[in-house]
Write a protein that holds these residues in place. Sequence first.
Motif, PDB file in Angstrom:
ATOM      1  N   SER A 293       0.841  -1.211   0.000  1.00 62.43           N
ATOM      2  CA  SER A 293       0.000   0.000   0.000  1.00 62.43           C
ATOM      3  C   SER A 293       0.872   1.255   0.000  1.00 62.43           C
ATOM      4  O   SER A 293       0.581   2.233  -0.698  1.00 62.43           O
ATOM      5  CB  SER A 293      -0.966   0.000   1.188  1.00 62.43           C
ATOM      6  N   LYS A 294       1.995   1.214   0.743  1.00 61.15           N
ATOM      7  CA  LYS A 294       2.910   2.376   0.762  1.00 61.15           C
ATOM      8  C   LYS A 294       3.539   2.579  -0.621  1.00 61.15           C
ATOM      9  O   LYS A 294       3.686   3.711  -1.086  1.00 61.15           O
ATOM     10  CB  LYS A 294       4.022   2.167   1.802  1.00 61.15           C
ATOM     11  N   LEU A 295       3.933   1.469  -1.259  1.00 62.07           N
ATOM     12  CA  LEU A 295       4.554   1.570  -2.592  1.00 62.07           C
ATOM     13  C   LEU A 295       3.574   2.157  -3.607  1.00 62.07           C
ATOM     14  O   LEU A 295       3.934   3.035  -4.388  1.00 62.07           O
ATOM     15  CB  LEU A 295       5.028   0.185  -3.067  1.00 62.07           C
ATOM     16  N   TYR A 296       2.321   1.670  -3.579  1.00 59.06           N
ATOM     17  CA  TYR A 296       1.312   2.210  -4.506  1.00 59.06           C
ATOM     18  C   TYR A 296       1.105   3.704  -4.285  1.00 59.06           C
ATOM     19  O   TYR A 296       1.011   4.487  -5.229  1.00 59.06           O
ATOM     20  CB  TYR A 296      -0.019   1.465  -4.334  1.00 59.06           C
ATOM     21  N   ALA A 297       1.054   4.101  -2.998  1.00 56.33           N
ATOM     22  CA  ALA A 297       0.814   5.516  -2.659  1.00 56.33           C
ATOM     23  C   ALA A 297       1.926   6.393  -3.244  1.00 56.33           C
ATOM     24  O   ALA A 297       1.671   7.450  -3.835  1.00 56.33           O
ATOM     25  CB  ALA A 297       0.740   5.674  -1.147  1.00 56.33           C
ATOM     26  N   VAL A 298       3.181   5.949  -3.071  1.00 58.35           N
ATOM     27  CA  VAL A 298       4.329   6.737  -3.557  1.00 58.35           C
ATOM     28  C   VAL A 298       4.352   6.765  -5.091  1.00 58.35           C
ATOM     29  O   VAL A 298       4.642   7.796  -5.699  1.00 58.35           O
ATOM     30  CB  VAL A 298       5.653   6.155  -2.995  1.00 58.35           C
ATOM     31  N   HIS A 299       4.033   5.616  -5.721  1.00 57.29           N
ATOM     32  CA  HIS A 299       4.065   5.555  -7.193  1.00 57.29           C
ATOM     33  C   HIS A 299       2.945   6.392  -7.816  1.00 57.29           C
ATOM     34  O   HIS A 299       3.105   6.886  -8.930  1.00 57.29           O
ATOM     35  CB  HIS A 299       3.989   4.095  -7.659  1.00 57.29           C
ATOM     36  N   GLN A 300       1.830   6.546  -7.095  1.00 58.16           N
ATOM     37  CA  GLN A 300       0.746   7.415  -7.589  1.00 58.16           C
ATOM     38  C   GLN A 300       1.213   8.857  -7.693  1.00 58.16           C
ATOM     39  O   GLN A 300       0.744   9.628  -8.526  1.00 58.16           O
ATOM     40  CB  GLN A 300      -0.491   7.335  -6.663  1.00 58.16           C
ATOM     41  N   GLU A 301       2.193   9.220  -6.852  1.00 58.36           N
ATOM     42  CA  GLU A 301       2.748  10.592  -6.893  1.00 58.36           C
ATOM     43  C   GLU A 301       3.754  10.754  -8.033  1.00 58.36           C
ATOM     44  O   GLU A 301       4.335  11.827  -8.215  1.00 58.36           O
ATOM     45  CB  GLU A 301       3.442  10.912  -5.560  1.00 58.36           C
ATOM     46  N   GLY A 302       4.022   9.666  -8.758  1.00 59.57           N
ATOM     47  CA  GLY A 302       4.929   9.762  -9.911  1.00 59.57           C
ATOM     48  C   GLY A 302       6.373   9.403  -9.603  1.00 59.57           C
ATOM     49  O   GLY A 302       7.249   9.595 -10.447  1.00 59.57           O
ATOM     50  N   LYS A 303       6.648   8.884  -8.387  1.00 54.22           N
ATOM     51  CA  LYS A 303       8.036   8.499  -8.040  1.00 54.22           C
ATOM     52  C   LYS A 303       8.252   7.048  -8.475  1.00 54.22           C
ATOM     53  O   LYS A 303       8.004   6.115  -7.711  1.00 54.22           O
ATOM     54  CB  LYS A 303       8.266   8.678  -6.548  1.00 54.22           C
ATOM     55  N   LYS A 304       8.740   6.875  -9.704  1.00 51.26           N
ATOM     56  CA  LYS A 304       8.833   5.532 -10.296  1.00 51.26           C
ATOM     57  C   LYS A 304       9.929   4.663  -9.674  1.00 51.26           C
ATOM     58  O   LYS A 304       9.873   3.446  -9.774  1.00 51.26           O
ATOM     59  CB  LYS A 304       9.135   5.652 -11.796  1.00 51.26           C
ATOM     60  N   ASN A 305      10.948   5.295  -9.100  1.00 46.19           N
ATOM     61  CA  ASN A 305      12.128   4.517  -8.673  1.00 46.19           C
ATOM     62  C   ASN A 305      12.057   4.072  -7.219  1.00 46.19           C
ATOM     63  O   ASN A 305      13.040   3.573  -6.681  1.00 46.19           O
ATOM     64  CB  ASN A 305      13.409   5.346  -8.868  1.00 46.19           C
ATOM     65  N   VAL A 306      10.913   4.270  -6.566  1.00 49.78           N
ATOM     66  CA  VAL A 306      10.832   3.945  -5.129  1.00 49.78           C
ATOM     67  C   VAL A 306      10.448   2.481  -4.961  1.00 49.78           C
ATOM     68  O   VAL A 306       9.494   1.980  -5.569  1.00 49.78           O
ATOM     69  CB  VAL A 306       9.813   4.863  -4.414  1.00 49.78           C
ATOM     70  N   GLY A 307      11.241   1.782  -4.131  1.00 53.19           N
ATOM     71  CA  GLY A 307      10.988   0.362  -3.864  1.00 53.19           C
ATOM     72  C   GLY A 307      11.033   0.080  -2.372  1.00 53.19           C
ATOM     73  O   GLY A 307      11.159   0.998  -1.553  1.00 53.19           O
ATOM     74  N   PHE A 308      10.969  -1.199  -2.025  1.00 55.38           N
ATOM     75  CA  PHE A 308      10.937  -1.623  -0.620  1.00 55.38           C
ATOM     76  C   PHE A 308      12.330  -1.508  -0.001  1.00 55.38           C
ATOM     77  O   PHE A 308      13.317  -1.983  -0.572  1.00 55.38           O
ATOM     78  CB  PHE A 308      10.423  -3.073  -0.567  1.00 55.38           C
ATOM     79  N   ASP A 309      12.408  -0.881   1.172  1.00 52.26           N
ATOM     80  CA  ASP A 309      13.685  -0.732   1.881  1.00 52.26           C
ATOM     81  C   ASP A 309      13.903  -1.973   2.739  1.00 52.26           C
ATOM     82  O   ASP A 309      13.301  -2.145   3.791  1.00 52.26           O
ATOM     83  CB  ASP A 309      13.648   0.531   2.759  1.00 52.26           C
ATOM     84  N   ILE A 310      14.807  -2.832   2.278  1.00 49.34           N
ATOM     85  CA  ILE A 310      14.996  -4.133   2.923  1.00 49.34           C
ATOM     86  C   ILE A 310      15.703  -4.020   4.274  1.00 49.34           C
ATOM     87  O   ILE A 310      15.618  -4.905   5.116  1.00 49.34           O
ATOM     88  CB  ILE A 310      15.776  -5.051   1.957  1.00 49.34           C
ATOM     89  N   GLU A 311      16.406  -2.889   4.485  1.00 50.98           N
ATOM     90  CA  GLU A 311      17.218  -2.761   5.698  1.00 50.98           C
ATOM     91  C   GLU A 311      16.460  -2.085   6.841  1.00 50.98           C
ATOM     92  O   GLU A 311      16.943  -2.047   7.970  1.00 50.98           O
ATOM     93  CB  GLU A 311      18.511  -1.978   5.386  1.00 50.98           C
ATOM     94  N   ALA A 312      15.265  -1.561   6.539  1.00 47.21           N
ATOM     95  CA  ALA A 312      14.505  -0.841   7.578  1.00 47.21           C
ATOM     96  C   ALA A 312      13.866  -1.846   8.546  1.00 47.21           C
ATOM     97  O   ALA A 312      13.642  -3.003   8.207  1.00 47.21           O
ATOM     98  CB  ALA A 312      13.431   0.015   6.927  1.00 47.21           C
ATOM     99  N   GLU A 313      13.589  -1.360   9.761  1.00 46.67           N
ATOM    100  CA  GLU A 313      12.986  -2.234  10.777  1.00 46.67           C
ATOM    101  C   GLU A 313      11.504  -2.453  10.489  1.00 46.67           C
ATOM    102  O   GLU A 313      10.959  -3.504  10.760  1.00 46.67           O
ATOM    103  CB  GLU A 313      13.141  -1.596  12.173  1.00 46.67           C
ATOM    104  N   ALA A 314      10.838  -1.417   9.988  1.00 48.62           N
ATOM    105  CA  ALA A 314       9.386  -1.508   9.737  1.00 48.62           C
ATOM    106  C   ALA A 314       9.132  -1.431   8.238  1.00 48.62           C
ATOM    107  O   ALA A 314      10.070  -1.432   7.438  1.00 48.62           O
ATOM    108  CB  ALA A 314       8.682  -0.366  10.457  1.00 48.62           C
ATOM    109  N   ALA A 315       7.844  -1.369   7.856  1.00 55.87           N
ATOM    110  CA  ALA A 315       7.497  -1.262   6.433  1.00 55.87           C
ATOM    111  C   ALA A 315       7.903   0.117   5.933  1.00 55.87           C
ATOM    112  O   ALA A 315       7.247   1.114   6.243  1.00 55.87           O
ATOM    113  CB  ALA A 315       6.002  -1.481   6.257  1.00 55.87           C
TER     114      ALA A 315
END
Length: 532
Positions: A449-471
């Motif tokens: 849901s976070k990825l979809y929200a960011v991509h709706q804003e036009g930020k195509k290069n945003v992906g999942f941060d594997i090193e973060a503690e939370a989503a």
Amino acid sequence: HYSGLEEAVYRNIQACKELAQTTRTAYGPNGMNKMVINHLEKLFVTNDAATILRELEVQHPAAKMLVMASHMQEQEVGDGTNFVLVFAGVLLELAEDLLRMGLSVSEASYIVIEGYEKACKKALEILPDLVCCSAKNLRDVEEVASFLHTSVMSKQYGNERFLAKLIAQACVSILPDSGHFNVDNIRVCKIVGAGISASSVLHGMVFKKETEGDVTSVKDAKIAVYSCPFDGMITETKGTVLIKNAEELMNFSKGEENLMDLQVKAIADSGANVVVTGGKVADMALHYANKYNLMLVRLNSKWDLRRLCKTVGATALPRLTPPTLEEMGHCSSVYLSEVGDTQVVVFKHEKEDGAISTILIRGSTDNLMDDIERAVDDGVNTFKVLTRDKRLVPGGGATEIELAKQITSYGETCPGLDQYAIKKFAEAFEAIPRALAENSGIKANEVISKLYAVHQEGKKNVGFDIEAEAAAVKDMLEAGVLDTYLGKFWGIKLATNAAVTVLRVDQIIMAKPAGGPKPPSGKKDWDEDQND
């Protein structure tokens, strides 16, 4: 209650889903390792999908289709086999939902197949627009290493920077001017001991062998390579020699010794100071090699002999004849070295642009070194892909979410029933960030849901941060998490082809011996009269 044909379709899908589920938990840097024991009872501990599938014996014909698709990805790109399996598995899982909607299976299959093929074509059209950067200079070690991080990270999380730099040094040093890079020119030599950080790159070849004679080091080596044993000529026919006294016996062996002496002296006089042989070394020949200060190396493998010829520029001679200057190979130095407690012979080039480079891997166990070798293999293949197409797309699920978003919009513009299949195809892309999140122990729905929200804003290069503690999400281009364009292109194409092929099948017909009672397997002469 399903008819027999419907049941066959669902069983095929079920078999493929189970296979995809096996490798799905191994996806990404935090993927779990699998212990695979093959038919020879050899143990593999790895999360590399290509190795798992190579060692598994998949029986179900429909699941074999997925295995064949991932093998094609391995041959075409050399990496991304798990992507093909996971994506194809999810496509079939979602197709099952559509098939259960109420239409007859043959009708629904046709609609799903048509929808998937349209969506795949659209995805491959969108993909070039998602390219975020391209490799500028493939002879710059630092730049190349940054592009290899992602493929190495999925196998060796934590060691990716060190290993990517080693692989980059090895690849750049042998990249020819023509740009035609051969993966076989990067050799790997594994020696138990020390740790990963003790691994290194050598320009030339390394063999886990000892030298045969007394000479253990030669500078400015001129190398004669023989594919035959280093021994005297043996006649093809047997001969009997009658010896009457001791003098004749002495003369008989002296003749053989003189012949051997002349042969070895001729090789030494030609200027050669290193002899490599593909067969056994006779004691007498060894004696004369030491006498004329020749370094002797024996290689049992004909493949090693061929690669060495390629490295040093020699011609393998079939008989013990003195080599001409053209037939001799050259390298800066040949020496016997000890790595850990293992003796190795090193053929070293001082010049950077040798024909072959060797990555010397150190590690505490054989299993660990095998896994590092697989990571090196993936890194080298990624470099080869970059020599064919320098474009890169963002990793970490960024490309997949953007494709899912755009294909869903495309599905809404399509009339007809195949729009449902197109939307399901888009939904299947979510499986990649979902697998990354689940394997990292984070709630997948939150990440998506976070990825979809960011991509709706036009930020195509945003992906999942594997090193973060939370989503959490971050820009993959800035983080340096990049996938090759060709890897994604072929992955999507092959996975869709495999899924569509499985959906086209409604019956599996296997040739087996007919049933019925077996003929009696008693004594051969059971009908003979016992009293005869």
